[in-house]
Design a protein around this motif. Structure first.
Motif, PDB file in Angstrom:
ATOM      1  N   ASP A  10       0.747  -1.046  -0.103  1.00 29.88           N
ATOM      2  CA  ASP A  10      -0.122   0.065  -0.019  1.00 29.88           C
ATOM      3  C   ASP A  10       0.847   0.960  -0.154  1.00 29.88           C
ATOM      4  O   ASP A  10       0.642   2.208  -0.717  1.00 29.88           O
ATOM      5  N   THR A  11       1.918   1.180   0.542  1.00 28.17           N
ATOM      6  CA  THR A  11       2.892   2.316   0.960  1.00 28.17           C
ATOM      7  C   THR A  11       3.483   2.706  -0.462  1.00 28.17           C
ATOM      8  O   THR A  11       3.739   3.696  -1.093  1.00 28.17           O
ATOM      9  N   LEU A  12       4.078   1.458  -1.070  1.00 22.41           N
ATOM     10  CA  LEU A  12       4.754   1.589  -2.300  1.00 22.41           C
ATOM     11  C   LEU A  12       3.743   2.023  -3.565  1.00 22.41           C
ATOM     12  O   LEU A  12       4.103   2.802  -4.253  1.00 22.41           O
ATOM     13  N   MET A  13       2.474   1.778  -3.501  1.00 22.26           N
ATOM     14  CA  MET A  13       1.673   2.010  -4.496  1.00 22.26           C
ATOM     15  C   MET A  13       1.380   3.675  -4.437  1.00 22.26           C
ATOM     16  O   MET A  13       1.013   4.458  -5.062  1.00 22.26           O
ATOM     17  N   ALA A  14       1.051   4.007  -3.050  1.00 16.81           N
ATOM     18  CA  ALA A  14       0.879   5.352  -2.780  1.00 16.81           C
ATOM     19  C   ALA A  14       2.103   6.294  -3.365  1.00 16.81           C
ATOM     20  O   ALA A  14       1.971   7.408  -3.899  1.00 16.81           O
ATOM     21  N   TYR A  15       3.319   5.786  -3.158  1.00 17.57           N
ATOM     22  CA  TYR A  15       4.604   6.483  -3.411  1.00 17.57           C
ATOM     23  C   TYR A  15       4.342   6.496  -5.224  1.00 17.57           C
ATOM     24  O   TYR A  15       4.866   7.623  -5.570  1.00 17.57           O
ATOM     25  N   CYS A  35      17.616  -1.282  -2.784  1.00 18.42           N
ATOM     26  CA  CYS A  35      17.096  -2.410  -2.748  1.00 18.42           C
ATOM     27  C   CYS A  35      16.434  -2.980  -4.028  1.00 18.42           C
ATOM     28  O   CYS A  35      15.444  -2.378  -4.366  1.00 18.42           O
ATOM     29  N   PRO A  36      17.018  -3.812  -4.776  1.00 20.47           N
ATOM     30  CA  PRO A  36      16.537  -4.285  -6.055  1.00 20.47           C
ATOM     31  C   PRO A  36      15.125  -4.884  -6.392  1.00 20.47           C
ATOM     32  O   PRO A  36      14.321  -4.772  -7.107  1.00 20.47           O
ATOM     33  N   LYS A  37      14.817  -5.523  -5.132  1.00 21.51           N
ATOM     34  CA  LYS A  37      13.221  -6.147  -4.970  1.00 21.51           C
ATOM     35  C   LYS A  37      12.308  -5.074  -4.896  1.00 21.51           C
ATOM     36  O   LYS A  37      11.342  -5.308  -5.848  1.00 21.51           O
ATOM     37  N   CYS A  38      12.503  -4.093  -4.168  1.00 23.17           N
ATOM     38  CA  CYS A  38      11.246  -3.079  -4.108  1.00 23.17           C
ATOM     39  C   CYS A  38      11.269  -2.270  -5.313  1.00 23.17           C
ATOM     40  O   CYS A  38      10.447  -1.660  -5.856  1.00 23.17           O
ATOM     41  N   ARG A  39      12.658  -2.108  -6.005  1.00 23.35           N
ATOM     42  CA  ARG A  39      12.606  -1.223  -7.241  1.00 23.35           C
ATOM     43  C   ARG A  39      11.774  -1.961  -8.242  1.00 23.35           C
ATOM     44  O   ARG A  39      11.006  -1.325  -9.174  1.00 23.35           O
ATOM     45  N   LYS A  40      12.129  -3.125  -8.429  1.00 27.37           N
ATOM     46  CA  LYS A  40      11.068  -3.996  -9.396  1.00 27.37           C
ATOM     47  C   LYS A  40       9.804  -4.044  -9.078  1.00 27.37           C
ATOM     48  O   LYS A  40       8.980  -3.756  -9.901  1.00 27.37           O
ATOM     49  N   SER A  41       9.469  -3.877  -8.015  1.00 23.61           N
ATOM     50  CA  SER A  41       7.760  -3.917  -7.611  1.00 23.61           C
ATOM     51  C   SER A  41       7.323  -2.596  -7.779  1.00 23.61           C
ATOM     52  O   SER A  41       6.425  -2.215  -8.456  1.00 23.61           O
ATOM     53  N   ALA A  42       8.177  -1.607  -7.781  1.00 21.65           N
ATOM     54  CA  ALA A  42       7.791  -0.164  -8.160  1.00 21.65           C
ATOM     55  C   ALA A  42       7.848  -0.139  -9.423  1.00 21.65           C
ATOM     56  O   ALA A  42       6.592   0.466  -9.913  1.00 21.65           O
ATOM     57  N   GLU A  43       8.445  -0.590 -10.352  1.00 18.41           N
ATOM     58  CA  GLU A  43       8.563  -0.791 -11.605  1.00 18.41           C
ATOM     59  C   GLU A  43       7.151  -1.307 -12.393  1.00 18.41           C
ATOM     60  O   GLU A  43       6.649  -0.936 -13.172  1.00 18.41           O
ATOM     61  N   MET A  45       4.332  -1.597 -10.795  1.00 14.84           N
ATOM     62  CA  MET A  45       3.267  -0.820 -10.144  1.00 14.84           C
ATOM     63  C   MET A  45       3.183   0.286 -11.455  1.00 14.84           C
ATOM     64  O   MET A  45       1.963   0.640 -11.803  1.00 14.84           O
ATOM     65  N   GLU A  46       4.363   0.850 -11.653  1.00 15.46           N
ATOM     66  CA  GLU A  46       4.245   2.020 -12.629  1.00 15.46           C
ATOM     67  C   GLU A  46       3.726   1.719 -13.883  1.00 15.46           C
ATOM     68  O   GLU A  46       3.042   2.294 -14.510  1.00 15.46           O
TER      69      GLU A  46
END
Length: 224
Positions: A10-15, A35-43, A45-46
């Motif tokens: 939820d936090t990453l999506m809001a970001y 953090c490569p894992k969270c970068r991949k998740s953010a990409e 989501m984008e």
């Protein structure tokens, strides 16, 4: 670096959407830098957000919606939301911290002019660049080896990124690179559990709620 604790979805999506408070966004961006894992998740989501936007733009609009669209330049609302979001950068700067945090640092991590809160626990407030009406704090916190933070819960959200050292609480052990994404349901009491200082980057969007009479008396001193 082995990172075990990551940003909540939820936090990453809001970001990604540009709706996360500025202080919290700084912590998220700093974690993403290492953090490569969270970068991949953010990409991912984008990419999903981009597809949804394309589908929305190709859908049929009513006459009223078309008239409204003509008065608002494409992307203005989204650009307003992400204007204060830290730039996407990776790795560490010469100040010893991940890149998105470097511009807000007054000195290298070893040269921070710490301000004592209570014996063994110090902090340093960091500047914010967004709206002055936005609630929340952004600061560095240093806990000496073996020292314990007063037990507390949260009246909002708290993000804590470990920059150096580690601490342990009821949620587990958090070490360099780990991020604790905490909400109002969390009650914890971090203890620095190594021979070096535990240094964290902490952002909140509402005051903490300390347990115990003595700790509550310290609330104005902590200012968080």
């Amino acid at each position: 670096m082995s990172i075990r604790h990551h940003i909540g979805d939820d936090t990453l999506m809001a970001y990604v959407n540009g709706t996360l408070a500025e202080s919290l966004s700084v912590v998220v961006a700093t974690h993403l830098a290492i953090c490569p894992k969270c970068r991949k998740s953010a990409e991912l989501m984008e990419d999903m957000a981009g597809l949804l936007l394309m589908e929305t733009e190709t859908a049929s609009l009513s006459a009223a919606e078309e008239a409204m669209a003509e008065t608002i330049p494409v992307g203005v609302l989204q650009e307003d939301r992400i204007l204060d979001r830290p730039k996407k950068t990776q790795g560490y700067s010469n100040t010893g911290v991940p890149m998105p945090l470097a511009d807000r640092m007054p000195a290298a991590l070893d040269d921070i002019p710490w301000r004592t809160l209570i014996p063994g626990i110090s902090h340093y407030p960091l500047p914010r660049t967004g709206s002055s009406k936005e609630k929340g704090t952004l600061r560095l916190l240093k806990i000496a080896p073996g020292k314990t933070m007063p037990e507390h819960s949260h009246t909002g959200q708290e993000l804590t990124l470990i920059l150096r050292g580690s601490y342990i609480d009821d949620l587990g052990r958090f070490q360099a690179g780990d991020l604790a994404d905490l909400d109002s349901d969390t009650l914890h009491q971090p203890v620095a559990d190594t021979a070096e200082d535990c240094i964290c980057l902490i952002a909140t969007n509402a005051p903490l709620k300390f347990s115990g009479f003595f700790s509550r008396l310290l609330q104005p001193v902590f200012g968080i």
